[in-house]
Motif scaffolding. Sequence first.
Motif, PDB file in Angstrom:
ATOM      1  N   SER A 100      -9.990   8.294  84.936  1.00 43.28           N
ATOM      2  CA  SER A 100      -8.696   8.109  85.760  1.00 43.28           C
ATOM      3  C   SER A 100      -7.647   9.041  85.263  1.00 43.28           C
ATOM      4  O   SER A 100      -6.919   9.463  86.383  1.00 43.28           O
ATOM      5  CB  SER A 100      -8.151   6.751  85.511  1.00 43.28           C
ATOM      6  N   GLN A 101      -7.460   9.078  84.322  1.00 39.29           N
ATOM      7  CA  GLN A 101      -6.328  10.370  83.751  1.00 39.29           C
ATOM      8  C   GLN A 101      -6.652  11.751  84.366  1.00 39.29           C
ATOM      9  O   GLN A 101      -5.641  12.420  84.732  1.00 39.29           O
ATOM     10  CB  GLN A 101      -6.226  10.185  82.258  1.00 39.29           C
ATOM     11  N   THR A 112      -5.976  12.005  88.011  1.00 41.32           N
ATOM     12  CA  THR A 112      -4.676  12.219  88.246  1.00 41.32           C
ATOM     13  C   THR A 112      -4.197  13.603  87.997  1.00 41.32           C
ATOM     14  O   THR A 112      -3.516  13.978  88.867  1.00 41.32           O
ATOM     15  CB  THR A 112      -3.822  11.127  87.611  1.00 41.32           C
ATOM     16  N   GLN A 113      -4.595  14.114  86.880  1.00 38.77           N
ATOM     17  CA  GLN A 113      -3.927  15.371  86.529  1.00 38.77           C
ATOM     18  C   GLN A 113      -4.591  16.544  87.371  1.00 38.77           C
ATOM     19  O   GLN A 113      -3.804  17.400  87.608  1.00 38.77           O
ATOM     20  CB  GLN A 113      -4.634  15.618  85.080  1.00 38.77           C
ATOM     21  N   LEU A 147      -9.374  12.485  77.421  1.00 31.98           N
ATOM     22  CA  LEU A 147      -8.619  11.415  78.539  1.00 31.98           C
ATOM     23  C   LEU A 147      -9.727  10.853  79.158  1.00 31.98           C
ATOM     24  O   LEU A 147     -11.028  10.993  79.183  1.00 31.98           O
ATOM     25  CB  LEU A 147      -8.227  12.804  79.461  1.00 31.98           C
ATOM     26  N   THR A 148      -9.418   9.808  79.757  1.00 36.89           N
ATOM     27  CA  THR A 148     -10.246   8.936  80.727  1.00 36.89           C
ATOM     28  C   THR A 148     -10.406   9.896  82.101  1.00 36.89           C
ATOM     29  O   THR A 148      -9.666  10.588  82.293  1.00 36.89           O
ATOM     30  CB  THR A 148      -9.637   7.517  80.953  1.00 36.89           C
ATOM     31  N   HIS A 165     -11.951  15.707  79.128  1.00 31.41           N
ATOM     32  CA  HIS A 165     -12.892  14.535  78.867  1.00 31.41           C
ATOM     33  C   HIS A 165     -13.232  14.503  77.660  1.00 31.41           C
ATOM     34  O   HIS A 165     -13.029  13.862  76.592  1.00 31.41           O
ATOM     35  CB  HIS A 165     -14.156  14.008  80.089  1.00 31.41           C
ATOM     36  N   THR A 192     -14.294  13.183  89.670  1.00 29.67           N
ATOM     37  CA  THR A 192     -14.179  13.536  88.402  1.00 29.67           C
ATOM     38  C   THR A 192     -15.475  13.381  87.414  1.00 29.67           C
ATOM     39  O   THR A 192     -15.971  14.126  86.859  1.00 29.67           O
ATOM     40  CB  THR A 192     -13.006  12.873  87.775  1.00 29.67           C
TER      41      THR A 192
END
Length: 165
Positions: free
Chosen positions: A135-136, A139-140, A132-133, A127, A148
């Motif tokens: 949400s990203q 997912t990762q 990255l957001t 982050h 998160t």
Amino acid sequence: MRRAVPFPRLQLYLSHREALIKYAARLLGSPAQAEDIVQEAWLRFDREAACQQPAGYLYRIVRNLAIDSSRHLQIEQRVDDADEHLASLAAPQHCPASAALYADQLRAMQQALDRLPPRTCDAFYLHRIEGLTLSQIATQLGISVGLTHQLVREALTRCAECLDE
């Protein structure tokens, strides 16, 4: 002899679709987002077994999805606000005394981050460093957006506590 309606659930959905969109739009404040919520509601409704009051159940699904969507947006906004606040903090000084102080603070922050669980460090790094957001990152890492957010917040809290000391 009366023929059975081939897709009663679909007909129920279609007959209530416009009202569901208006209902969701009132809850969300966004007609475009309401369309997405109503479509997701149909997918969930179609997978479920029969229920006593299908129309009421469909409205309940729309309401719950709208609430979940609003919560996710609030979480994203809080993190964005925190990012803006951190970015607005004082710029580094160039005198030797300030450089030494910042080096000590950076070392203390690194030690605080080293004591965190690996997944928390990963979320923080993705982050704050990679940009990255939530949400990203979710997912990762294969976790929820809410978790998160908690991980990033925990790391930021530890960094802030470290600086307060």
